[in-house]
Scaffold this motif. Structure first.
Motif, short mmCIF file in Angstrom:
data_model
loop_
_atom_site.label_atom_id
_atom_site.label_comp_id
_atom_site.label_asym_id
_atom_site.label_seq_id
_atom_site.Cartn_x
_atom_site.Cartn_y
_atom_site.Cartn_z
N ASP A 1 14.12 11.46 -1.87
CA ASP A 1 15.13 10.44 -1.61
C ASP A 1 14.73 9.49 -0.49
N ASN A 2 13.46 9.50 -0.10
CA ASN A 2 12.99 8.66 0.99
C ASN A 2 12.48 7.32 0.46
N ILE A 3 12.42 6.30 1.33
CA ILE A 3 11.88 5.00 0.93
C ILE A 3 10.43 5.15 0.49
N GLU A 4 9.67 5.94 1.24
CA GLU A 4 8.30 6.29 0.86
C GLU A 4 8.32 7.77 0.47
N PRO A 5 8.57 8.09 -0.80
CA PRO A 5 8.79 9.49 -1.19
C PRO A 5 7.61 10.41 -0.96
N ILE A 6 6.39 9.87 -1.01
CA ILE A 6 5.23 10.73 -0.80
C ILE A 6 4.18 10.00 0.03
N SER A 7 3.55 10.73 0.92
CA SER A 7 2.52 10.15 1.77
C SER A 7 1.61 11.27 2.26
N ALA A 8 0.48 10.89 2.82
CA ALA A 8 -0.47 11.89 3.31
C ALA A 8 -1.02 11.48 4.66
N ARG A 9 -1.22 12.46 5.52
CA ARG A 9 -1.90 12.25 6.79
C ARG A 9 -3.33 12.75 6.62
N VAL A 10 -4.28 11.89 6.96
CA VAL A 10 -5.68 12.16 6.67
C VAL A 10 -6.54 11.79 7.87
N TYR A 11 -7.71 12.41 7.99
CA TYR A 11 -8.67 11.99 9.00
C TYR A 11 -10.09 12.23 8.48
N PRO A 12 -11.06 11.44 8.96
CA PRO A 12 -12.45 11.65 8.56
C PRO A 12 -12.93 13.01 9.06
N GLU B 1 -6.84 9.78 12.86
CA GLU B 1 -5.87 10.19 11.84
C GLU B 1 -5.05 8.99 11.37
N PHE B 2 -4.86 8.88 10.06
CA PHE B 2 -4.14 7.74 9.49
C PHE B 2 -3.27 8.19 8.32
N THR B 3 -2.55 7.23 7.72
CA THR B 3 -1.59 7.55 6.66
C THR B 3 -1.95 6.83 5.37
N VAL B 4 -1.71 7.49 4.25
CA VAL B 4 -1.97 6.92 2.93
C VAL B 4 -0.68 6.96 2.11
N TYR B 5 -0.32 5.80 1.52
CA TYR B 5 0.87 5.69 0.69
C TYR B 5 0.49 5.22 -0.72
N PRO B 6 1.35 5.48 -1.69
CA PRO B 6 1.12 4.89 -3.02
C PRO B 6 1.33 3.38 -2.94
N SER B 7 0.56 2.64 -3.70
CA SER B 7 0.72 1.18 -3.73
C SER B 7 2.01 0.80 -4.44
N LYS B 8 2.70 -0.19 -3.90
CA LYS B 8 3.93 -0.67 -4.54
C LYS B 8 3.63 -1.76 -5.56
N GLU B 9 2.41 -2.30 -5.50
CA GLU B 9 2.04 -3.40 -6.39
C GLU B 9 1.48 -2.93 -7.73
N GLN B 10 0.76 -1.80 -7.72
CA GLN B 10 0.15 -1.34 -8.96
C GLN B 10 0.13 0.19 -9.03
N ALA B 11 0.18 0.68 -10.26
CA ALA B 11 0.21 2.13 -10.48
C ALA B 11 -1.15 2.75 -10.19
N ASN B 12 -1.13 4.02 -9.78
CA ASN B 12 -2.36 4.78 -9.52
C ASN B 12 -3.27 4.09 -8.50
N ALA B 13 -2.65 3.42 -7.54
CA ALA B 13 -3.41 2.78 -6.46
C ALA B 13 -2.76 3.16 -5.14
N TYR B 14 -3.49 2.93 -4.04
CA TYR B 14 -3.00 3.38 -2.74
C TYR B 14 -3.28 2.33 -1.68
N TYR B 15 -2.55 2.43 -0.59
CA TYR B 15 -2.87 1.62 0.58
C TYR B 15 -2.82 2.53 1.80
N ASP B 16 -3.64 2.21 2.79
CA ASP B 16 -3.73 3.06 3.98
C ASP B 16 -3.97 2.19 5.20
#
Length: 239
Positions: A65-76, A83-98
């Motif tokens: 029920d969140n605005i960003e329902p799924i996200s990940a915390r990642v680091y090299p 450490e940074f965050t990755v979200y699903p893209s709102k513009e296209q399916a099966n794409a991401y932005y970070d």
């Protein structure tokens, strides 16, 4: 008798609703775990192909029920501090932005500023905040040959803020002049604005703020030159 029957029906309905909620909760939990596992796999592949380096997915969060329902915390793998965050893209399916590039730029800029101010004896340098969001102009080249473009190569400007939660003390103005002198030595440092703030906690009326554009830093040679950049209008006395 009718009242007892109605009471029994209400009781049964209540139990049914409670059981249904439990079932929905369990299904949602299981669905969330499946979504998280899939997201983790896809995100890791996306990042390693994009940035050409091994990544560690620290955590995947799923809130239906969140605005960003799924996200990940990642680091090299070789740089846990980035450490940074990755979200699903709102513009296209099966794409991401970070925000990996932004985190790298912040780290690079802080290293440069810390190096310039390393031997300056001042509390200000310990309360540094860097912000690139003010100065992002259009699309920047973020990745080249699998590596994040250095902020200096992308000609990115950023704001510097030094804030102490106290009033003016002896030597503060001298320290500001000294720090500006050091910042001017780095010709490739693209500063949008530099702010020096002194504000006692719970006392906005005593806030003293000096604000300099990157270009105006060159005008500062002495304490007297600071007066024109005192945004608060309060008389600053140091010494």
């Amino acid at each position: 008798m009718i009242g007892k029957n109605n009471g029994g029906k209400v009781y049964v309905v209540g139990i049914g609703i409670f059981a249904l909620l439990i079932i929905v909760g369990v299904l949602e939990f299981q669905y969330g775990n499946i979504q998280k596992a899939i997201y983790k796999y896809k995100v890791k592949n996306y990042l390693e192909q994009t940035y050409n380096e091994k990544m560690v997915v620290k955590k995947v969060s799923y809130l239906w029920d969140n605005i960003e329902p799924i996200s990940a915390r990642v680091y090299p793998k070789d740089a846990e501090q980035l450490e940074f965050t990755v979200y699903p893209s709102k513009e296209q399916a099966n794409a991401y932005y970070d925000d990996y590039a932004e985190i790298v730029w912040l780290h690079q800029a802080k290293e440069d500023v810390d190096m310039l101010l390393a031997d300056v004896d001042s509390e200000f340098k310990d309360v540094l905040f860097i912000d690139f969001t003010c100065c992002m102009e259009g699309d920047r080249v973020r990745v080249s040959n699998g590596e994040v473009t250095a902020y200096s190569e992308a000609n990115l400007k950023f704001d510097l803020t030094f804030q102490l939660n106290r009033g003016m003390q002896a030597g503060d103005l001298e320290q500001i002049v000294e720090m500006i002198s050091r910042l001017k030595q780095h010709e490739q440092l693209e500063i949008g604005n530099a702010l020096f703030i002194l504000q006692p906690e719970d006392d906005n009326s005593s806030r003293i703020e000096y604000k300099f554009s990157g270009k105006s830093l060159k005008e500062i040679q002495s304490i007297e030159d600071l007066d024109a950049f005192n945004e608060s209008g309060l008389t600053a006395v140091s010494g």
